[in-house]
Design a protein around this motif. Structure first.
Motif, PDB file in Angstrom:
ATOM      1  N   ASN A 221      11.743  27.324  -0.003  1.00 34.07           N
ATOM      2  CA  ASN A 221      11.154  25.987   0.036  1.00 34.07           C
ATOM      3  C   ASN A 221       9.639  26.114   0.138  1.00 34.07           C
ATOM      4  OD1 ASN A 221      10.530  26.563   2.724  1.00 34.07           O
ATOM      5  ND2 ASN A 221      12.262  25.405   3.538  1.00 34.07           N
ATOM      6  N   ILE A 222       8.974  24.993   0.005  1.00 32.04           N
ATOM      7  CA  ILE A 222       7.520  24.919   0.175  1.00 32.04           C
ATOM      8  C   ILE A 222       7.274  23.913   1.285  1.00 32.04           C
ATOM      9  CG2 ILE A 222       5.326  24.457  -0.943  1.00 32.04           C
ATOM     10  CD1 ILE A 222       6.750  24.878  -3.622  1.00 32.04           C
ATOM     11  N   THR A 223       6.774  24.375   2.411  1.00 32.99           N
ATOM     12  CA  THR A 223       6.648  23.515   3.580  1.00 32.99           C
ATOM     13  C   THR A 223       5.184  23.249   3.902  1.00 32.99           C
ATOM     14  OG1 THR A 223       8.682  24.467   4.480  1.00 32.99           O
ATOM     15  CG2 THR A 223       7.301  23.218   5.997  1.00 32.99           C
ATOM     16  N   TYR A 224       4.872  21.982   4.185  1.00 29.23           N
ATOM     17  CA  TYR A 224       3.535  21.588   4.613  1.00 29.23           C
ATOM     18  C   TYR A 224       3.648  21.110   6.061  1.00 29.23           C
ATOM     19  CZ  TYR A 224       2.897  21.388  -0.453  1.00 29.23           C
ATOM     20  OH  TYR A 224       2.872  21.669  -1.789  1.00 29.23           O
ATOM     21  N   TYR A 225       3.112  21.884   6.975  1.00 27.43           N
ATOM     22  CA  TYR A 225       3.149  21.506   8.387  1.00 27.43           C
ATOM     23  C   TYR A 225       1.986  20.563   8.686  1.00 27.43           C
ATOM     24  CZ  TYR A 225       6.460  25.295   9.324  1.00 27.43           C
ATOM     25  OH  TYR A 225       7.549  26.117   9.328  1.00 27.43           O
TER      26      TYR A 225
END
Length: 243
Positions: A221-225
């Motif tokens: 996945n590609i996660t933006y915190y």
């Protein structure tokens, strides 16, 4: 005999037929005129020039936001089918959405083998994350390829103003097309509110952010915190973990 008051004039005119122009006098006169014109134009430019002033707030300046931040995301995944692409959102207030589709669009790439995801959504002003993944797909693929190119990730109102410098789209142009196809990508964002006020007094509320990223092989996945600044104390909050 009447007294002539003109005798007291100390700034007497010299008769024109007694004066003689010189090249030196002409050069000095021209230089003086050019210098005076330069001073006039310099002062005029300084008077009409727009001044950009930066100020630091210790409270959220956008009182009408309702505790929300607008997000605009545009990303291309050239090796992942659009049926597999989804947006998930979660935060510390208990929000957890899988496959968020409001105000979003998927455009097929590479004859349907890839996908361009464009979406606009809101997040709460609390620590959390949103991520592009295959979690919402009906059937999970065996080895999804999450290589990607980020065209835009911006927060708040769109500022279409020249000469305004800032990290409003810090991830714009981020190229991970040559990364390991099996890798996941995490982007840790620190978001700071920014107010732009023009000469008429109209204010626009946007956000700048800094970013750190890591890449690792795990479930793809590609996660933006979302790691916003705590506006009451200006200390950094910790992001919650991705699932």
């Amino acid at each position: 005999m009447v007294f002539d008051v003109r005798r007291l004039d100390i700034y007497r005119k010299v008769p024109k037929d007694l004066t003689q122009p010189t090249y030196t006098g002409a050069v000095v006169s021209i230089i003086c005129c050019v210098f005076m014109l330069f001073l006039f134009l310099s002062e005029l430019k300084g008077f009409i020039a727009t001044e950009i002033v930066n100020e630091l707030y210790v409270d959220d300046p956008d009182k009408n936001s309702g505790g929300k931040i607008d997000v605009s995301l545009n990303i291309s995944l050239p090796n992942l089918h659009c049926d597999l692409v989804g947006l998930d959102i979660q935060d510390e207030m208990g929000r957890h959405e899988v496959g968020h589709i409001d105000n979003s669009m998927k455009v097929p790439l590479n004859h349907g083998y890839g996908c361009r995801f464009e979406g606009e959504f809101t997040i709460n002003k609390v620590p959390g994350n949103f991520h592009v993944s295959t979690h919402s797909a009906t059937a999970q693929p065996q080895s999804p390829d999450m290589t990607h190119l980020i065209h835009k990730l911006a927060f708040g109102e769109k500022l279409q103003v020249q000469n305004v410098q800032g990290a409003f789209n810090a991830l714009g142009g981020a190229d991970r097309l040559s990364s390991n196809p099996l890798a996941s990508h995490d982007y840790i964002l620190k978001i700071v509110p920014t107010v732009y006020e023009d000469l008429s007094g109209k204010q626009r509320f946007s956000y700048q952010y800094t970013v750190a990223n890591k890449e690792y092989v795990a479930y793809n996945n590609i996660t933006y915190y979302n790691q916003p600044v705590n506006m009451s104390s200006l200390s950094l909050s910790r992001p919650c973990r991705s699932t």
